[in-house]
Design an enzyme around this catalytic site. Structure first.
Site, mmCIF file in Angstrom:
data_model
loop_
_atom_site.group_PDB
_atom_site.id
_atom_site.type_symbol
_atom_site.label_atom_id
_atom_site.label_comp_id
_atom_site.label_asym_id
_atom_site.label_seq_id
_atom_site.Cartn_x
_atom_site.Cartn_y
_atom_site.Cartn_z
ATOM 1 N N HIS A 36 1.985 5.485 8.014
ATOM 2 C CA HIS A 36 0.838 4.817 8.671
ATOM 3 C C HIS A 36 -0.066 5.807 9.406
ATOM 4 C CE1 HIS A 36 2.379 0.884 7.767
ATOM 5 N NE2 HIS A 36 3.485 1.063 8.470
ATOM 6 N N ASP A 96 12.640 -1.659 4.405
ATOM 7 C CA ASP A 96 12.395 -2.853 5.217
ATOM 8 C C ASP A 96 11.943 -4.071 4.410
ATOM 9 O OD1 ASP A 96 10.122 -1.351 4.769
ATOM 10 O OD2 ASP A 96 9.528 -1.198 6.866
ATOM 11 N N ASP A 103 8.024 1.015 0.882
ATOM 12 C CA ASP A 103 8.196 0.415 2.207
ATOM 13 C C ASP A 103 7.493 -0.948 2.195
ATOM 14 O OD1 ASP A 103 8.699 1.520 5.317
ATOM 15 O OD2 ASP A 103 7.143 -0.023 5.163
ATOM 16 N N HIS A 138 5.652 -2.235 4.256
ATOM 17 C CA HIS A 138 4.306 -2.144 4.834
ATOM 18 C C HIS A 138 3.450 -1.187 4.008
ATOM 19 C CE1 HIS A 138 7.144 -3.035 8.199
ATOM 20 N NE2 HIS A 138 6.256 -3.979 8.409
HETATM 21 ZN ZN ZN Z 1 7.708 -0.359 7.024
#
Ligand code: ZN
Length: 319
Positions: free
Chosen positions: A127, A253, A164, A166
């Site tokens: 991120h 995740d 991931d 996200h």
């Molecule tokens: Zn994540």
């Protein structure tokens, strides 16, 4: 003969003290305890950690931002840029070590000293934007490593696959205008999940058009749903790209037990994805693959998935 897989871990990663935040040192402590009890992985080569230099971090991040991370840590601030980016006095040093480790891993694989590698690093990186921390991430480990491979090692088509749950906004933004790094991500629908980017229509810009691939998945997606998209959309795009080096942003995740998202993956789904990526690397990039830990917040699920991931990396495809 198992492959020569490098396993990168250093106790310094535990010094990034985030208290009761979901991204905490307990994740790696639990993993290392599980690994110590696992006799199948005794032949893994455990590699030393290395600290990145500022000029290496500057491949992706602005110097002003790098200085701001250092200053915030030295000043005893509780967080950086946003409240989800908790810091402790050691965070800057730890983040430099995490990035340095990934640089070392890609270098060792590029030099054929290792066949492949897994970096059990924290803090994660995908991120992190060039000028700010986001989503528990400070320096973008995989983006810095990909840029290093292009600029210093002469690679021409580096593939980053981010599974991931996200979307890796920072990694996408680092390369979306270019064709020498292909960024692909499968993640939970951004309308329902942090960071709110990674829509299917984000496909790269200008000369990078067609070299970003986003596959958002509805909440509640299963192994079957993921593997369907992986085999029908993701792998064909990768086969077409002919990568000369493969990097994984390996977040666990999307697991059904993870507390931060709403996907239903199991160990089987993660294993199948890695099997597909390993095969791809053997077909196109002489097996060169470096996998880098991102998220994964249920200790047991994370450690089960990483141990299995290591076994798959370590297994010789012709045995
Ligand atoms: Zn994540």
């Amino acid at each position: 003969m198992p492959l020569n897989t490098g396993f990168y871990f250093d106790p310094i990663y535990l010094q990034h003290d985030t208290g009761s935040h979901p991204e905490n040192a307990g994740r790696l402590k639990y993993l290392m305890n599980a690994l110590a009890e696992n006799t199948d992985l005794e032949t893994l080569e455990t590699m030393k950690c290395h600290k990145a230099e500022i000029r290496e971090i500057e491949r992706i991040h602005d110097l002003d931002y790098i200085r701001s991370v250092e200053e915030a840590c030295n000043s005893g601030a509780a967080y950086l840029d946003t409240q989800d980016c908790v810091i402790s006095p050691q965070t800057y040093e730890v983040a430099l070590h995490a990035t340095g480790t990934v640089l070392d891993a890609v270098n060792q694989v590029a030099d054929n000293k290792l066949d492949n590698a897994f970096c059990a690093v924290r803090p994660p990186g995908h991120h992190a934007e060039n000028d700010r921390a986001m989503g528990f991430c400070y320096f973008n480990n995989v983006a810095i490593a990909a840029e290093f491979l292009i600029k210093e090692r002469g690679y021409e088509r580096v593939l980053i696959f981010d599974f991931d749950v996200h979307h890796g906004n920072g990694t996408q933004h680092s390369f979306e205008g270019r064709s020498d790094v292909f960024y692909a991500s499968i993640h939970q629908d951004p309308r329902t999940c942090y960071p709110g980017t990674g829509y299917a229509n984000e496909k790269g810009v200008g000369g990078g058009s067609g070299y970003t691939l986003n596959c958002p998945m509805a909440p509640g997606s299963t192994d079957e749903d993921y593997l369907d998209v992986f085999s029908s959309r993701i792998l064909p795009a990768f086969q077409n790209y002919l990568p000369d080096f493969v990097i994984l942003s390996a977040g666990f995740d999307a697991h059904r037990d993870d507390p931060l998202a709403q996907q239903l993956l199991t160990l089987k789904g993660f294993d199948e994805i890695l099997n597909g990526m390993k095969k791809l690397a053997h077909q196109h990039s002489k097996g060169r693959l470096v996998s880098v830990l991102e998220g994964g917040y249920d200790y047991q699920a994370l450690s089960d998935c990483v141990l299995s991931h290591l076994k798959i990396l370590h297994q010789n495809p012709i045995d």
